[in-house]
Design an enzyme around this catalytic site. Structure first.
Site, short mmCIF file in Angstrom:
data_model
loop_
_atom_site.label_atom_id
_atom_site.label_comp_id
_atom_site.label_asym_id
_atom_site.label_seq_id
_atom_site.Cartn_x
_atom_site.Cartn_y
_atom_site.Cartn_z
N ARG A 46 0.77 -1.25 0.03
CA ARG A 46 0.17 0.00 0.04
C ARG A 46 1.36 1.09 -0.14
O ARG A 46 2.15 1.21 0.67
CB ARG A 46 -0.97 0.24 1.25
CG ARG A 46 -2.43 -0.53 1.23
CD ARG A 46 -3.17 -0.11 0.58
NE ARG A 46 -4.18 -0.56 0.85
CZ ARG A 46 -4.69 -1.57 -0.05
NH1 ARG A 46 -3.43 -1.56 -1.56
NH2 ARG A 46 -6.00 -2.38 -0.22
N GLU A 104 -1.94 8.00 -3.91
CA GLU A 104 -2.09 7.75 -5.41
C GLU A 104 -3.70 8.62 -5.66
O GLU A 104 -4.46 8.55 -4.88
CB GLU A 104 -1.86 5.92 -5.95
CG GLU A 104 -2.67 5.13 -5.18
CD GLU A 104 -2.73 4.36 -4.85
OE1 GLU A 104 -1.62 3.64 -4.96
OE2 GLU A 104 -3.49 3.43 -4.80
N HIS A 122 -0.98 0.48 -9.59
CA HIS A 122 -1.73 0.29 -9.10
C HIS A 122 -2.85 -1.51 -9.15
O HIS A 122 -4.04 -1.58 -10.19
CB HIS A 122 -2.60 0.57 -8.04
CG HIS A 122 -3.01 0.16 -7.04
ND1 HIS A 122 -3.90 0.58 -5.33
CD2 HIS A 122 -3.08 -1.37 -6.55
CE1 HIS A 122 -3.44 -0.46 -5.12
NE2 HIS A 122 -3.78 -1.51 -5.27
C1 8YV Z 1 -6.46 -3.55 -5.58
C2 8YV Z 1 -5.56 -4.03 -3.69
O1 8YV Z 1 -6.93 -3.40 -7.03
O2 8YV Z 1 -6.78 -6.03 -3.27
C3 8YV Z 1 -6.32 -4.65 -3.17
O3 8YV Z 1 -5.57 -4.61 -1.70
O4 8YV Z 1 -4.65 -3.61 -3.42
C4 8YV Z 1 -5.81 -4.12 -5.95
O5 8YV Z 1 -6.14 -5.76 -5.94
C5 8YV Z 1 -7.58 -2.54 -5.70
O6 8YV Z 1 -7.71 -1.50 -3.97
C6 8YV Z 1 -8.79 -1.99 -6.28
O7 8YV Z 1 -9.85 -1.91 -5.00
#
Ligand code: 8YV
Length: 328
Positions: A240, A269, A287
């Site tokens: 993150r 971001e 991401h």
């Molecule tokens: C997502 C992510 O694309 O699942 C997660 O925690 O970071 C990614 O797979 C993003 O969070 C969109 O919801």
């Protein structure tokens, strides 16, 4: 009987939306507009369920403005965008999408780490810029992945997936740091060794971050940790934004205090620290670690399964705060 009303806060696969429409009155966002917190709260008026992604913030103010809300289903495994305690206090179920994205995200984390170690993005930019005029013995020489020491911070499902790829596919020595040590039965097949956090940064040739975000993890990797790393080492973040101090990393990369980095997530971001855009020795992706067609569809389906079960008397497959189900 009137059907529950739900909000699908972002664009999603049409098939998933169609399935939700067979159960609910659905308000959706086909243009994928990024709503302000006030607009999101407004759109939630009268809705029993919210289908959200990691980009939507669900906090106490939003819950208080929408006391009818009963379920918040995140299309992501991470749920730091949701104040889970505030949801639990108000009896609101939170769900996420674990497991379905583990291997896809581990593939991408490994690929990013390799791209940084072998300077793939730098080489590609050089070629596209028309600067490749001859071969040279030291052109874009990087560091080996096979046989190197892989340091994983956050040895959950995705961390273990990356460790498996490193240990079994590339003969890497695996060290990891986690709040708690894994069961020896999990460690042994990977030859994985628990070390304290500083040892991880000192010994790893390639550090990969896969820990969940929490306030305690904010800037878990800053100037101090980066200073512990070998000058030949790489740092990869598929966890993150906010876990790495991006300003400190940009400075370390500029001064070549570590060899390279690879980042799929950023503080604030989709804004990216300008210092990171200026240095060549960092691979930057928007991401997309879980972004394969099959996995995004599996995530979308699982979030829908959770929402349908939560509001139609079923058992949600992946609750984050299952304790609220007991109270219903
Ligand atoms: C997502 C992510 O694309 O699942 C997660 O925690 O970071 C990614 O797979 C993003 O969070 C969109 O919801």
């Amino acid at each position: 009987m009137t059907r529950p009303a739900v909000l699908v806060a972002r664009a999603v696969f049409p098939e998933v939306l169609a399935r939700l429409r067979t159960h609910f009155e659905v308000d959706d966002n086909p243009d994928d507009v990024i709503w302000s917190p006030g607009e999101l709260s407004q759109r939630l008026r009268g809705k029993a369920g919210a289908y959200v992604t990691g980009s939507e913030r669900v906090d106490a103010a939003l819950l208080d403005a929408n006391p009818q809300l009963r379920a918040v289903c995140n299309m992501a495994v991470g749920y730091n965008n949701i104040d889970v305690d505030a949801c639990t206090e108000r009896g609101v179920l939170v769900t996420n999408t674990p497991d379905v994205l583990t291997e896809t995200t581990a593939d991408f984390g490994f690929a990013l780490m390799m791209a940084a170690a072998r300077r793939m993005a730098e080489g590609e930019h050089y070629l596209r810029a028309g600067r490749w005029t001859k071969w040279r013995y030291d052109m874009f020489t990087g560091s080996d992945v096979h046989g190197a020491t892989l340091g994983i911070l956050g040895m959950g499902r995705i961390g273990q997936g990356i460790a498996r790829r490193g240990a079994l596919g590339f003969g890497m020595r695996v060290i990891y740091h986690n709040r708690s040590r894994l069961d020896p039965a999990v460690e042994q097949p990977l030859g994985a060794r628990w070390v304290d956090k500083d040892t991880l940064f000192r010994e790893a040739d390639h550090v990969v971050l896969v820990l969940p975000y929490s306030p305690a993890a904010h800037h878990a990797v800053g100037a101090r940790e980066i200073a512990l790393m070998k000058p030949t080492a790489t740092l990869t973040n598929v966890a993150r934004g906010g876990i790495v101090d991006d300003a400190a990393l940009a400075q370390a990369l500029r001064e070549q205090r570590i060899a390279a980095a690879a980042l799929d997530v950023f503080e604030g971001e989709p804004k990216v620290h300008p210092g990171l855009l200026e240095v060549p020795n960092v691979v930057l992706t928007p991401h997309i670690a879980s972004a394969t067609v099959a996995t995004r569809r599996a995530m979308a389906d699982l979030a829908a399964d959770n929402l349908i079960a939560a509001l139609t008397g079923g058992v949600p497959p992946t609750p984050v705060n299952p304790q609220v189900l007991g109270g219903r």
